[in-house]
Design an enzyme around this catalytic site. Structure first.
Site, PDB file in Angstrom:
ATOM      1  CB  SER A   1      -0.922   0.010   1.221  1.00 46.70           C
ATOM      2  OG  SER A   1      -1.806  -1.087   1.179  1.00 46.70           O
TER       3      SER A   1
ATOM      4  CG  ASP B   1      -6.201  -2.337   6.994  1.00 48.07           C
ATOM      5  OD1 ASP B   1      -6.482  -1.607   6.024  1.00 48.07           O
ATOM      6  OD2 ASP B   1      -5.234  -3.117   7.018  1.00 48.07           O
TER       7      ASP B   1
ATOM      8  CB  CYS C   1       3.767   4.318   2.841  1.00 54.16           C
ATOM      9  SG  CYS C   1       4.286   5.156   4.365  1.00 54.16           S
TER      10      CYS C   1
ATOM     11  CD  GLU D   1       0.133   7.604   1.954  1.00 54.81           C
ATOM     12  OE1 GLU D   1       0.893   7.522   2.932  1.00 54.81           O
ATOM     13  OE2 GLU D   1       0.532   7.582   0.778  1.00 54.81           O
ATOM     14  N   GLY D   2      -2.202   5.206   4.052  1.00 51.78           N
ATOM     15  CA  GLY D   2      -2.672   5.249   5.428  1.00 51.78           C
ATOM     16  C   GLY D   2      -3.697   4.184   5.751  1.00 51.78           C
ATOM     17  NE  ARG D   3      -2.255   0.025   9.528  1.00 55.22           N
ATOM     18  CZ  ARG D   3      -2.141  -0.352  10.793  1.00 55.22           C
ATOM     19  NH1 ARG D   3      -3.224  -0.390  11.554  1.00 55.22           N
ATOM     20  NH2 ARG D   3      -0.973  -0.672  11.289  1.00 55.22           N
TER      21      ARG D   3
ATOM     22  NE  ARG E   1      -4.072  -1.722   4.369  1.00 51.32           N
ATOM     23  CZ  ARG E   1      -2.924  -2.252   4.776  1.00 51.32           C
ATOM     24  NH1 ARG E   1      -1.825  -2.084   4.047  1.00 51.32           N
ATOM     25  NH2 ARG E   1      -2.867  -2.925   5.902  1.00 51.32           N
TER      26      ARG E   1
ATOM     27  CB  CYS F   1       5.660   3.221   8.872  1.00 48.09           C
ATOM     28  SG  CYS F   1       6.197   4.033   7.346  1.00 48.09           S
TER      29      CYS F   1
END
EC number: 3.5.4.25
Length: 358
Positions: free
Chosen positions: A216, A290, A218, A256-258, A292, A229
């Site tokens: 994902s 999350d 980042c 981005e960002g889960r 995603r 992270c």
């Protein structure tokens, strides 16, 4: 193809309108609701809303309601009655947890018990899909104000429930430091969302499990080298391992960002600076741990001709999602890199609360 926009295209318009502060109309069989995103709401539009007959209310997720000690009578959300003197400052304070510790008292907040909450629930899903804070100011109206985007509730739910079809745009050779025999494939979703990418190392055979990584996006870790992270080291470590083996597929998903977007990820970082861990920060913002959708990765793999993967991951949820989406995962390949003093607590939280195998 018809010149009239379909449900996918109308939802894309609605997201864009909400992001710039415009209201959107949500219609079902016998109801019409005006929805506005609190995050982008202006004082002028709030005043204009007061001129429309009816009583607006604020919809927030149960996660945010829990932080505010409001009753989520509707299960996964709460419909908050606006106080008589509620203005933009009050709405922003309820929607955004930035000042929760400095100004913890925002109520008591009175939540509605009666009436249907399905359109409120849908309004929050739409805001999340637009990468906005999940706080919607909603007002039932008798007729549609002219000029606003109108979307059908049933059709919009169907779009949000299904993973948007992805279409290949172009593929080209891109020599990488980790592997000179690399190609970058670009895929574009039908719903107007961000494009996603597949980095193909070598020419992996399609009839056996391929070494694969679902990564994902980042921005802070991949591009800036953030130490908060382990994303950057995981990206480079996965590519290095694929280069060493001579082939592999890295799927770079713009989630981005889960799945909450960069702005909300930075809000979560700010909350972490106040002492909350990564899961607690997401909850205070109104999001799940999350957000995603890993079905995107399965769709890309199938489009590229793969049906089985050796998955480079520490996250068992990715394996489960891949298998539910029809991709076999005969092997999990650990990817334990990038721990440092700045992210040790973050990694411990992922292991304890999100089940990562670290």
């Amino acid at each position: 193809m018809s010149l009239i926009p379909d449900a996918n295209e109308r939802l894309s318009r609605a997201r864009a309108d909400l992001r710039i502060g415009l209201p959107v109309l949500l219609r079902d069989a016998d109801r019409l609701v005006l929805i506005l995103a609190v995050e982008t709401l202006s004082a002028e539009r709030l005043q204009s809303l007061a001129e429309i007959e009816g009583q607006p209310h604020l919809a927030i997720t149960a996660r945010r309601a829990e932080t505010l000690k409001a009753r989520p009578y509707d299960g996964d959300l709460a419909r908050i009655v606006l106080p008589r003197d509620a203005g933009l400052t009050w709405l922003n304070a309820v929607a955004d947890p930035a000042d929760d510790l400095r100004q913890p008292m925002k109520g008591p907040l009175v939540a509605l018990r009666d009436g249907e909450a399905d359109l409120d629930r849908l309004s929050l899903r739409i805001l999340k899909s637009a990468r906005l804070l999940p706080a919607a100011l909603n007002l039932a109206v008798a007729e549609a104000p002219p000029g606003l985007t109108e979307i059908d509730a049933s059709a919009t739910r169907a779009v949000l429930d299904a993973a948007s079809p992805l279409h290949p745009v172009i593929a080209a050779r891109v020599p990488l430091a980790a592997a000179e025999n690399a190609r970058l494939h670009v895929f574009r979703p039908e719903d107007g969302g961000e494009e996603h990418y597949a980095i193909e190392i070598g020419r992996p055979p399609r009839d056996k499990p391929v070494l694969a990584r679902l990564h994902s996006a980042c921005f802070t870790g991949d591009l800036l080298g953030s130490l908060k992270c382990d994303c950057g080291p995981q990206l480079r470590g996965a590519l290095a391992q694929m280069g060493a083996e001579g082939n592999g597929i890295l799927l770079y998903l713009n989630q981005e960002g889960r799945g909450i977007g960069l702005a909300n990820k930075m809000r979560a970082y700010s909350l972490q600076d106040q002492g909350f861990d990564t899961v607690e920060a997401n909850h205070r913002l109104g999001f799940e741990d999350d957000e995603r959708d890993f079905r995107l990765g399965a769709a890309l793999l199938k489009d590229l001709g793969f049906s089985a993967v050796r998955l480079l991951t520490n996250n068992p949820n990715k394996i489960a999602m891949m298998e539910r989406a029809g991709i076999a995962v005969p092997e999990r390949v650990p990817l334990k890199v990038g721990e440092n003093p700045h992210n040790a607590h973050y990694l411990a939280t992922k292991a304890k609360k999100s089940g990562h195998l670290l």
